[in-house]
Every structure is written in structure tokens, then in C-alpha cells.
Design an enzyme around this catalytic site. Structure first.
Site, PDB file in Angstrom:
ATOM      1  N   ASP A 167      -6.203   7.531  -2.639  1.00  0.00           N
ATOM      2  CA  ASP A 167      -5.080   6.644  -2.375  1.00  0.00           C
ATOM      3  C   ASP A 167      -4.249   7.263  -1.259  1.00  0.00           C
ATOM      4  OD1 ASP A 167      -2.831   5.064  -2.333  1.00  0.00           O
ATOM      5  OD2 ASP A 167      -2.498   5.116  -4.500  1.00  0.00           O
ATOM      6  N   ASN A 175      -8.311   3.867  10.185  1.00  0.00           N
ATOM      7  CA  ASN A 175      -8.748   2.480  10.050  1.00  0.00           C
ATOM      8  C   ASN A 175      -8.188   1.794   8.813  1.00  0.00           C
ATOM      9  OD1 ASN A 175     -10.766   0.123  10.412  1.00  0.00           O
ATOM     10  ND2 ASN A 175     -11.299   0.958   8.399  1.00  0.00           N
ATOM     11  N   TYR A 197       2.593  -6.436   8.370  1.00  0.00           N
ATOM     12  CA  TYR A 197       1.358  -5.867   8.895  1.00  0.00           C
ATOM     13  C   TYR A 197       1.525  -5.525  10.370  1.00  0.00           C
ATOM     14  CZ  TYR A 197      -3.684  -5.769  10.096  1.00  0.00           C
ATOM     15  OH  TYR A 197      -4.937  -5.431  10.540  1.00  0.00           O
ATOM     16  N   LYS A 235       1.642  -1.709  12.018  1.00  0.00           N
ATOM     17  CA  LYS A 235       0.689  -1.347  13.057  1.00  0.00           C
ATOM     18  C   LYS A 235       1.405  -0.926  14.338  1.00  0.00           C
ATOM     19  CE  LYS A 235      -3.342  -1.857  11.115  1.00  0.00           C
ATOM     20  NZ  LYS A 235      -4.171  -0.638  10.854  1.00  0.00           N
ATOM     21  N   THR A 243     -14.810  -9.253   9.035  1.00  0.00           N
ATOM     22  CA  THR A 243     -15.027  -8.234   8.015  1.00  0.00           C
ATOM     23  C   THR A 243     -15.084  -8.874   6.629  1.00  0.00           C
ATOM     24  OG1 THR A 243     -12.645  -7.814   7.863  1.00  0.00           O
ATOM     25  CG2 THR A 243     -13.908  -6.465   9.399  1.00  0.00           C
TER      26      THR A 243
END
Length: 258
Positions: A76, A103, A181, A185, A216
Site C-alpha cells: 500500500d 505509475n 486526479y 498528477k 487499460t
């Protein structure tokens, strides 16, 4: 010289493809992963949920069957002890880490709007402390702490060669429908650019790759109708190049794929 990499979030998608691409080039790879069940979303293909809940045995098997070296560890990344654990494990198995690929993501979709779905029918949440923390703990803080651990050990051993690649999304003008998000980033982008400047004199390059829309497992028909969709292997090839000796003059860049 044989290189050793840590690739986070590599049980599926771009991470898995990157681990295999690096191993095919002779890099020893420590794969990190965390199995979890994303929140239900009927607009997202079932294969995405299956992949996120899977371990990394298949990735390790593919690498070893092709003659490469890899080991997987479930961890984690929100735990502050994770970076030291990962580097200790990689050093014990393979030797000093000189390649780091950030990643892994705590991806959730959130918004400032009073709406329950985005333009592609995917479930949206309101921005809350929970959505913020889910993103920043993995994409920003964990990425920063992994870079810090990489730098500390690199400098302590007098290293003169290293590669850092971080994965990003969105851009400097925000990321509607993926607010936290995109912001997390953006923080990781900044950490990586700082690493490029500070670690450059010590032989380390640091770059960011924005893969664009990549299948993905999450891409549904509505997304496919609106965007050119890439493959994880195409992104992995770019990352593997950036991690190679041939990319010694490529640093401090955010590379956007189309």
C-alpha cells in the site's frame, strides 16, 4: 552493467507493459501492486475491475518465461514505510535501484458540479476529503517519497546513472470530471521536474509521460467514439526508451503521446 527498476502499479495496464518492456531490455524489475475493488460503475467494462483486483503473478511469469528477472510485492503506497520497504527488497534481490517508474494511481473521478455521471456515462463523485486523499496520497505523496528514497540512496552510494519516469494525465489547465486526479498528477509533474534539476548533476534524468487515452480496460464505446485510443505497450516503449542509456540527454520533459 545490469540495471534494476521499481515499477509501481504494475499488475496490469501500462505498469505491467512497462515492467515487461524493461525486462526485455535486460532490466531487473521489482513490480509493486495493490489489489482492490474499485467502486461499481456499469459504464466501465468488467475487465477493468478484474484487472485491478488481480495480483502480479501473470506479469512475473511472462517476464521469467522470456528470460528476464522480476519479483512482485503487494504494498500500500499510502503507507509512509512503503518506499524504504520497496528499495530494501529490490536491493536484496537484485542490487541498487537505478530506475524508478511512478505509475501507480489512486484514481477516482470527482467534480465540482452537481452531476452523477460524466460525458461518457461514467460515475462521478463530488470533491470531498476522501476523493482528495485517495488521489494525493498515491499520485503525489507516494511519488514524491519514492523519488526522495531513490535520491537518498543514489547520493549515498555515489551513483552516477539513474532514470526516473512518472506518469501523468490532464494538464496545467485542469482536468474537468477528474479534478483531484488532475491536481495530484500536476503535483507529481512538479516533483519530477524538480528531480530533473536537482539530480541531473548526479547522472539522473527525470521525465514525465502523459500517455493520452490508453486502453487499460476502462475504455468504453463512448470513449472510443470520441478519442484515438492507444495501447499500454505503445506507452511502455516510450518509457523504456527514457529509461535507457540512449536517453541520457532527455530530461526535464513532459512528453505527451497522441
Amino acid at each position: 552493467m545490469q540495471h534494476t527498476a521499481i515499477v509501481t502499479g504494475a499488475n496490469q495496464g501500462i505498469g505491467a507493459a512497462t515492467a515487461q518492456a524493461l525486462a526485455a531490455r535486460g532490466v531487473q524489475v521489482l513490480i509493486t501492486f495493490l489489489r482492490y475493488a474499485p467502486a461499481p460503475d456499469p459504464s466501465v467494462p468488467e475487465e477493468y475491475f478484474t484487472a485491478r483486483e488481480a495480483g502480479a503473478d501473470a506479469v512475473v511469469a511472462a517476464i521469467t518465461e522470456a528470460g528476464g528477472k522480476a519479483h512482485a510485492i503487494e504494498v500500500d503506497l499510502t503507507e509512509t514505510t512503503a518506499p524504504a520497504l520497496l528499495f530494501d527488497t529490490a536491493e536484496r534481490l537484485f542490487g541498487p535501484v537505478d530506475v524508478l517508474v511512478n505509475n501507480a494511481s489512486g484514481w477516482v473521478q470527482d467534480t465540482f458540479l452537481a452531476t452523477e455521471t460524466d460525458q461518457f456515462g461514467r460515475v462521478l463523485k463530488a470533491v470531498t476529503p476522501q476523493t482528495f486523499d485517495a488521489q494525493f496520497a498515491v499520485d503525489a505523496r507516494a511519488g514524491a517519497l519514492l523519488i526522495a528514497e531513490f535520491a537518498r540512496r543514489h547520493l549515498a552510494r555515489g551513483g552516477n546513472w539513474g532514470r526516473i519516469v512518472s506518469l501523468t494525465s490532464g494538464g496545467p489547465n485542469g482536468f474537468p470530471s477528474e479534478v483531484s486526479y488532475g491536481a495530484a498528477k500536476a503535483a507529481l509533474d512538479n516533483f519530477t521536474m524538480s528531480a530533473a534539476a536537482e539530480l541531473g548533476p548526479h547522472g539522473v534524468t527525470a521525465n514525465v509521460v502523459n500517455p493520452g487515452v490508453t486502453d487499460t480496460g476502462w475504455v468504453n464505446d463512448a470513449v472510443r467514439a470520441r478519442h484515438k485510443v492507444g495501447l499500454p505497450e505503445e506507452v511502455a516503449d516510450v518509457i523504456a526508451f527514457l529509461c535507457s542509456p540512449a536517453a541520457k540527454r532527455v530530461t526535464g520533459n513532459i512528453i505527451r503521446l497522441h
